[in-house]
Design an enzyme around this catalytic site. Sequence first.
Site, PDB file in Angstrom:
ATOM      1  N   LYS A 147       3.378   0.686   3.000  1.00 44.40           N
ATOM      2  CA  LYS A 147       3.117  -0.187   4.002  1.00 44.40           C
ATOM      3  C   LYS A 147       3.614  -1.884   3.598  1.00 44.40           C
ATOM      4  O   LYS A 147       2.956  -1.648   1.999  1.00 44.40           O
ATOM      5  CB  LYS A 147       2.120   0.182   4.649  1.00 44.40           C
TER       6      LYS A 147
ATOM      7  N   ASN B  32     -11.323   7.604   9.946  1.00 42.27           N
ATOM      8  CA  ASN B  32     -11.399   8.787  10.080  1.00 42.27           C
ATOM      9  C   ASN B  32     -12.127   9.176   8.566  1.00 42.27           C
ATOM     10  O   ASN B  32     -12.127   9.765   8.352  1.00 42.27           O
ATOM     11  CB  ASN B  32      -9.392   8.471   9.656  1.00 42.27           C
ATOM     12  N   GLY B  33     -11.573   7.942   7.204  1.00 38.76           N
ATOM     13  CA  GLY B  33     -12.624   8.200   6.596  1.00 38.76           C
ATOM     14  C   GLY B  33     -14.072   6.955   7.025  1.00 38.76           C
ATOM     15  O   GLY B  33     -13.658   6.380   7.349  1.00 38.76           O
TER      16      GLY B  33
ATOM     17  N   GLU C 274      -8.588  -5.343   5.477  1.00 40.62           N
ATOM     18  CA  GLU C 274      -8.141  -4.959   3.899  1.00 40.62           C
ATOM     19  C   GLU C 274      -7.052  -5.680   2.841  1.00 40.62           C
ATOM     20  O   GLU C 274      -7.329  -6.298   1.299  1.00 40.62           O
ATOM     21  CB  GLU C 274      -8.194  -3.574   3.553  1.00 40.62           C
TER      22      GLU C 274
ATOM     23  N   ARG D 204     -13.468  15.771   6.891  1.00 42.40           N
ATOM     24  CA  ARG D 204     -14.250  16.122   5.238  1.00 42.40           C
ATOM     25  C   ARG D 204     -15.124  16.151   5.752  1.00 42.40           C
ATOM     26  O   ARG D 204     -16.065  15.708   6.703  1.00 42.40           O
ATOM     27  CB  ARG D 204     -13.954  14.278   4.577  1.00 42.40           C
TER      28      ARG D 204
ATOM     29  N   ASN E 258       1.222  -0.898  -0.378  1.00 37.12           N
ATOM     30  CA  ASN E 258       0.174   0.151  -0.357  1.00 37.12           C
ATOM     31  C   ASN E 258       1.012   1.332  -0.086  1.00 37.12           C
ATOM     32  O   ASN E 258       1.058   1.934   0.998  1.00 37.12           O
ATOM     33  CB  ASN E 258      -1.190   0.145   1.255  1.00 37.12           C
TER      34      ASN E 258
ATOM     35  N   LEU F 284     -16.786   3.123   9.844  1.00 35.20           N
ATOM     36  CA  LEU F 284     -15.939   4.289  10.005  1.00 35.20           C
ATOM     37  C   LEU F 284     -15.112   3.888  10.986  1.00 35.20           C
ATOM     38  O   LEU F 284     -14.567   3.376  12.325  1.00 35.20           O
ATOM     39  CB  LEU F 284     -17.716   4.040  11.282  1.00 35.20           C
TER      40      LEU F 284
ATOM     41  N   GLY G 205     -15.299   2.498  13.835  1.00 38.58           N
ATOM     42  CA  GLY G 205     -17.032   0.967  14.054  1.00 38.58           C
ATOM     43  C   GLY G 205     -16.202  -0.299  15.637  1.00 38.58           C
ATOM     44  O   GLY G 205     -17.213  -0.447  16.164  1.00 38.58           O
ATOM     45  N   GLU G 206     -15.545   0.194  15.423  1.00 39.34           N
ATOM     46  CA  GLU G 206     -14.561  -1.265  16.543  1.00 39.34           C
ATOM     47  C   GLU G 206     -14.516  -1.136  17.756  1.00 39.34           C
ATOM     48  O   GLU G 206     -14.263  -1.698  18.435  1.00 39.34           O
ATOM     49  CB  GLU G 206     -13.409  -1.907  15.850  1.00 39.34           C
ATOM     50  N   ASN G 207     -14.529   0.472  17.764  1.00 42.86           N
ATOM     51  CA  ASN G 207     -13.924   0.383  18.933  1.00 42.86           C
ATOM     52  C   ASN G 207     -14.785   1.779  19.890  1.00 42.86           C
ATOM     53  O   ASN G 207     -14.561   1.926  20.864  1.00 42.86           O
ATOM     54  CB  ASN G 207     -12.299   1.306  19.186  1.00 42.86           C
TER      55      ASN G 207
ATOM     56  N   ARG H 171      -2.381  -2.403  -3.900  1.00 46.29           N
ATOM     57  CA  ARG H 171      -3.472  -1.323  -3.240  1.00 46.29           C
ATOM     58  C   ARG H 171      -3.855   0.099  -3.816  1.00 46.29           C
ATOM     59  O   ARG H 171      -2.589   0.896  -4.453  1.00 46.29           O
ATOM     60  CB  ARG H 171      -3.871  -1.035  -1.906  1.00 46.29           C
TER      61      ARG H 171
HETATM   62  P1  AMP Z   1      -8.896   4.346  10.876  1.00 43.72           P
HETATM   63  O1  AMP Z   1      -9.345   6.152   9.561  1.00 43.72           O
HETATM   64  O2  AMP Z   1      -9.855   3.488  10.887  1.00 43.72           O
HETATM   65  O3  AMP Z   1      -8.203   3.967  11.561  1.00 43.72           O
HETATM   66  O4  AMP Z   1     -10.264   4.740  12.559  1.00 43.72           O
HETATM   67  C1  AMP Z   1      -9.689   6.409  13.168  1.00 43.72           C
HETATM   68  C2  AMP Z   1     -10.489   6.550  13.873  1.00 43.72           C
HETATM   69  O5  AMP Z   1     -11.124   5.769  14.844  1.00 43.72           O
HETATM   70  C3  AMP Z   1     -10.108   8.033  15.312  1.00 43.72           C
HETATM   71  O6  AMP Z   1     -11.290   8.937  14.621  1.00 43.72           O
HETATM   72  C4  AMP Z   1      -9.858   7.323  15.975  1.00 43.72           C
HETATM   73  O7  AMP Z   1     -10.202   8.799  17.245  1.00 43.72           O
HETATM   74  C5  AMP Z   1     -11.136   6.091  16.327  1.00 43.72           C
HETATM   75  N1  AMP Z   1     -10.886   4.967  17.679  1.00 43.72           N
HETATM   76  C6  AMP Z   1     -11.371   5.365  18.516  1.00 43.72           C
HETATM   77  N2  AMP Z   1     -10.617   4.032  18.985  1.00 43.72           N
HETATM   78  C7  AMP Z   1      -9.503   3.620  18.751  1.00 43.72           C
HETATM   79  C8  AMP Z   1      -9.002   3.307  19.234  1.00 43.72           C
HETATM   80  N3  AMP Z   1      -9.070   2.413  20.221  1.00 43.72           N
HETATM   81  N4  AMP Z   1      -7.184   2.700  18.498  1.00 43.72           N
HETATM   82  C9  AMP Z   1      -7.936   3.731  17.460  1.00 43.72           C
HETATM   83  N5  AMP Z   1      -8.518   4.191  16.467  1.00 43.72           N
HETATM   84  C10 AMP Z   1      -9.323   4.221  17.734  1.00 43.72           C
END
Ligand code: AMP
Length: 398
Positions: free
Chosen positions: A14, A211-212, A386, A241, A7, A209, A333-335, A90
């Site tokens: 990466k 950052n994007g 991914e 965004r 990527n 869900l 979404g996961e956290n 990617r």
């Molecule tokens: P991503 O773009 O998928 O890496 O998601 C980033 C977003 O996930 C940021 O807004 C983080 O604040 C949120 N987030 C919430 N909890 C966590 C966590 N434990 N680890 C990583 N990202 C988190």
Amino acid sequence: MKILVVNAGSSSLKYQLIDMQTEKVLAKGGCERIGIKGSLLKAKGNGLEKEYRQSMPNHKIAIELVLDALQDSEIGVIKSMDEIGAVGHRVVASGEYFKKPTLVTPEVLQTLEEKTFELAPLHNPAAATGLRACMEVMPKTPMALVFDTSFHATMPEKAYLYGINYDDYKNYGVRKYGAHGTSHKFVSGEAAKYLGKSPEELKIVTCHLGNGSSITAVDGGKCVDTSMGFTPLAGVLMGTRSGDIDASAVEFLAKKKGLSHSEVITYLNKQCGVAGISGVSSDFRDLCKGAKKGNERCALALEMFAYQTKKYIGAYAAAMGGLDCIVFTAGIGENTATVREDVCAGLEFLGVKFSSKANKAKNDGSVREISKSNSKVKVLVIPTNEELVIARETAALL
Ligand code: AMP
């Protein structure tokens, strides 16, 4: 067979090396600051981690360093480069030029470079640079392109067209392409596996869900609609965004702020979203902390995000004529349990019985069911992967 997943960004690269028999990650890492002073490769393998602080003036040197790390005496996991069966790259945008993952030929490379750069000017040239570097260093190894947009290629015309002059769509390719396709594909497939059903039987809304953020309607295993558009600026508001906005506001903002149209687009990409609303941060961890301490604009940003996501779920349930499952994935979404709870609040009319207790359980990296056992619509948290999709698609092409 072992597949190297790459990527490449404009100054980063990466990678993961995946064993396709076990689908386990053998090694992974990333080069930072390629072409910039202070280049660094952080590499993991054999349960160990190593940092290489070496000059990387370009992506070719970076990939050479990655191959060295893969064969390193301590953290190395292969004896020779010949063990790498193929490289999967990617690529963010395919336009209508590539509807599925594709093995690289001179013609494919030409189309990638001549036709798709304008669709993702920040990302696709970087992917092509990474690809060319790998081709130079590993001339005998098959290279594959796996596009973020491919999974969305099954959208019907009524879903991907904008209400503009049809000739302009035909002439310029202005339409919805979507993004995060590999993630939506992975988690919708995993949801079907978890539920013990075939994807053909299921109507799923996948919420990537991070950052994007993008939300996708998956009917019978195929994407039928998605929230991102011609570019990843569309859909729900995101970290920085704006998400969906009336196009007339671009002209209006340009006049008021004394900016060019292209500067307004940069503003909408980089200074808006929850960061712009809260005035605090694009990071949901900061927003949750802020809201807890009584910061009203942090609370508003969170409220808007959940409201807009909920609206897409409702819209896609209507578009599919039903709903069996909602999936949450990616960083938020996961956290971020509170976001999931706020999104699902009020969806009882669709058949969602949300379990606040299950939702609060710790993220252990596995698939988690956060609806009650008698919920008609299952709500799942599924960690995305991914890289594994890219590796699987690459292996399938061989
Ligand atoms: P991503 O773009 O998928 O890496 O998601 C980033 C977003 O996930 C940021 O807004 C983080 O604040 C949120 N987030 C919430 N909890 C966590 C966590 N434990 N680890 C990583 N990202 C988190």
